[in-house]
Design a protein around this motif. Structure first.
Motif, PDB file in Angstrom:
ATOM      1  N   GLU A  12       0.834  -1.216   0.000  1.00 44.40           N
ATOM      2  CA  GLU A  12       0.000   0.000   0.000  1.00 44.40           C
ATOM      3  C   GLU A  12       0.864   1.259   0.000  1.00 44.40           C
ATOM      4  O   GLU A  12       0.553   2.226  -0.689  1.00 44.40           O
ATOM      5  N   LYS A  13       1.954   1.254   0.773  1.00 38.37           N
ATOM      6  CA  LYS A  13       2.875   2.397   0.811  1.00 38.37           C
ATOM      7  C   LYS A  13       3.505   2.629  -0.560  1.00 38.37           C
ATOM      8  O   LYS A  13       3.597   3.761  -1.029  1.00 38.37           O
ATOM      9  N   VAL A  14       3.969   1.540  -1.182  1.00 39.40           N
ATOM     10  CA  VAL A  14       4.616   1.630  -2.490  1.00 39.40           C
ATOM     11  C   VAL A  14       3.616   2.120  -3.536  1.00 39.40           C
ATOM     12  O   VAL A  14       3.931   2.991  -4.353  1.00 39.40           O
ATOM     13  N   ARG A  15       2.391   1.594  -3.503  1.00 38.69           N
ATOM     14  CA  ARG A  15       1.350   2.010  -4.456  1.00 38.69           C
ATOM     15  C   ARG A  15       1.060   3.505  -4.300  1.00 38.69           C
ATOM     16  O   ARG A  15       1.014   4.238  -5.276  1.00 38.69           O
ATOM     17  N   GLU A  16       0.885   3.929  -3.056  1.00 36.87           N
ATOM     18  CA  GLU A  16       0.594   5.342  -2.778  1.00 36.87           C
ATOM     19  C   GLU A  16       1.743   6.233  -3.262  1.00 36.87           C
ATOM     20  O   GLU A  16       1.531   7.281  -3.872  1.00 36.87           O
ATOM     21  N   PHE A  17       2.972   5.809  -2.991  1.00 38.75           N
ATOM     22  CA  PHE A  17       4.159   6.551  -3.423  1.00 38.75           C
ATOM     23  C   PHE A  17       4.193   6.656  -4.950  1.00 38.75           C
ATOM     24  O   PHE A  17       4.388   7.734  -5.503  1.00 38.75           O
ATOM     25  N   LEU A  19       1.783   6.373  -7.133  1.00 43.09           N
ATOM     26  CA  LEU A  19       0.695   7.188  -7.686  1.00 43.09           C
ATOM     27  C   LEU A  19       0.857   8.671  -7.342  1.00 43.09           C
ATOM     28  O   LEU A  19       0.192   9.516  -7.927  1.00 43.09           O
ATOM     29  N   GLY A  20       1.787   8.981  -6.427  1.00 45.25           N
ATOM     30  CA  GLY A  20       2.080  10.369  -6.084  1.00 45.25           C
ATOM     31  C   GLY A  20       3.110  11.005  -7.010  1.00 45.25           C
ATOM     32  O   GLY A  20       3.369  12.211  -6.928  1.00 45.25           O
ATOM     33  N   MET A  21       3.695  10.225  -7.901  1.00 46.23           N
ATOM     34  CA  MET A  21       4.694  10.762  -8.827  1.00 46.23           C
ATOM     35  C   MET A  21       3.987  11.638  -9.863  1.00 46.23           C
ATOM     36  O   MET A  21       2.840  11.365 -10.218  1.00 46.23           O
ATOM     37  N   PRO A  22       4.669  12.693 -10.365  1.00 52.32           N
ATOM     38  CA  PRO A  22       4.034  13.574 -11.350  1.00 52.32           C
ATOM     39  C   PRO A  22       3.523  12.798 -12.570  1.00 52.32           C
ATOM     40  O   PRO A  22       4.246  11.992 -13.138  1.00 52.32           O
ATOM     41  N   CYS A 104      10.380   2.139  -2.408  1.00 49.37           N
ATOM     42  CA  CYS A 104       9.983   3.438  -2.985  1.00 49.37           C
ATOM     43  C   CYS A 104      11.143   4.070  -3.757  1.00 49.37           C
ATOM     44  O   CYS A 104      10.929   4.668  -4.814  1.00 49.37           O
ATOM     45  N   ASP A 105      12.368   3.913  -3.248  1.00 52.03           N
ATOM     46  CA  ASP A 105      13.545   4.404  -3.988  1.00 52.03           C
ATOM     47  C   ASP A 105      13.617   3.727  -5.354  1.00 52.03           C
ATOM     48  O   ASP A 105      13.904   4.363  -6.365  1.00 52.03           O
ATOM     49  N   TRP A 106      13.367   2.418  -5.370  1.00 47.31           N
ATOM     50  CA  TRP A 106      13.423   1.675  -6.626  1.00 47.31           C
ATOM     51  C   TRP A 106      12.284   2.079  -7.563  1.00 47.31           C
ATOM     52  O   TRP A 106      12.473   2.144  -8.773  1.00 47.31           O
ATOM     53  N   VAL A 107      11.115   2.359  -6.987  1.00 45.83           N
ATOM     54  CA  VAL A 107       9.983   2.830  -7.807  1.00 45.83           C
ATOM     55  C   VAL A 107      10.350   4.167  -8.447  1.00 45.83           C
ATOM     56  O   VAL A 107      10.094   4.392  -9.629  1.00 45.83           O
ATOM     57  N   GLU A 108      10.993   5.039  -7.675  1.00 42.80           N
ATOM     58  CA  GLU A 108      11.412   6.343  -8.223  1.00 42.80           C
ATOM     59  C   GLU A 108      12.440   6.153  -9.341  1.00 42.80           C
ATOM     60  O   GLU A 108      12.367   6.810 -10.374  1.00 42.80           O
ATOM     61  N   GLU A 109      13.379   5.247  -9.128  1.00 42.07           N
ATOM     62  CA  GLU A 109      14.392   4.956 -10.151  1.00 42.07           C
ATOM     63  C   GLU A 109      13.702   4.458 -11.438  1.00 42.07           C
ATOM     64  O   GLU A 109      14.024   4.884 -12.538  1.00 42.07           O
ATOM     65  N   GLU A 122       9.796  18.173 -12.919  1.00 37.32           N
ATOM     66  CA  GLU A 122       8.765  18.516 -11.926  1.00 37.32           C
ATOM     67  C   GLU A 122       9.036  17.776 -10.611  1.00 37.32           C
ATOM     68  O   GLU A 122       8.942  18.361  -9.528  1.00 37.32           O
ATOM     69  N   LEU A 123       9.409  16.507 -10.716  1.00 34.35           N
ATOM     70  CA  LEU A 123       9.740  15.705  -9.528  1.00 34.35           C
ATOM     71  C   LEU A 123      10.933  16.321  -8.799  1.00 34.35           C
ATOM     72  O   LEU A 123      10.908  16.472  -7.585  1.00 34.35           O
TER      73      LEU A 123
END
Length: 126
Positions: A12-17, A19-22, A104-109, A122-123
């Motif tokens: 849930e944390k990863v999903r929320e993170f 979906l919060g990306m621009p 979340c770091d990996w999702v951002e990558e 924007e990010l």
């Protein structure tokens, strides 16, 4: 099969993170949850109904991040030939699974690999 609470909380944390990306949007191709940017998937979130082990799949171009992800218990190059392009599947319910912060770091990558430059700017401006 019941989904372990700690794995579901991470998911849930990863999903929320994600979906919060621009420009990120949730979609459900093949009956699984994904986060897309510019109509391209940047994280596969699988299913959260317990029909399949909870996990995420991200694209890691950075060699050290990719190698680190593959050391996680049960992690493997993604199927369907995606592993050749740097996609890694990481299970969340196994003992020693990565913390939500690292995921979340990996999702951002993964996002940065796929998102258009203007959304990355924007990010970075946040």
């Amino acid at each position: 099969m019941a989904v372990p609470r700690n794995a579901l909380k991470k998911w849930e944390k990863v999903r929320e993170f994600a979906l919060g990306m621009p420009g990120a949007a949730e979609d459900f191709p093949w009956g699984e949850t994904v986060a897309k940017v510019n109509k391209k998937v940047f994280v596969f979130l699988g299913v959260d109904d317990g029909s399949y082990p909870l996990g995420i799949t991200v694209k890691l171009k950075d060699e050290s991040a990719h190698a680190h992800a593959l050391t996680c218990p049960g992690a493997e190059p993604a199927g369907y030939g995606l592993g050749k392009s740097g996609w890694v599947s990481i299970p969340l319910a196994q003992q020693g699974a990565p913390a939500a912060e690292l995921l979340c770091d990996w999702v951002e990558e993964s996002y940065r690999t796929i998102a258009p430059k203007r959304l990355i700017a924007e990010l970075d401006g946040r």
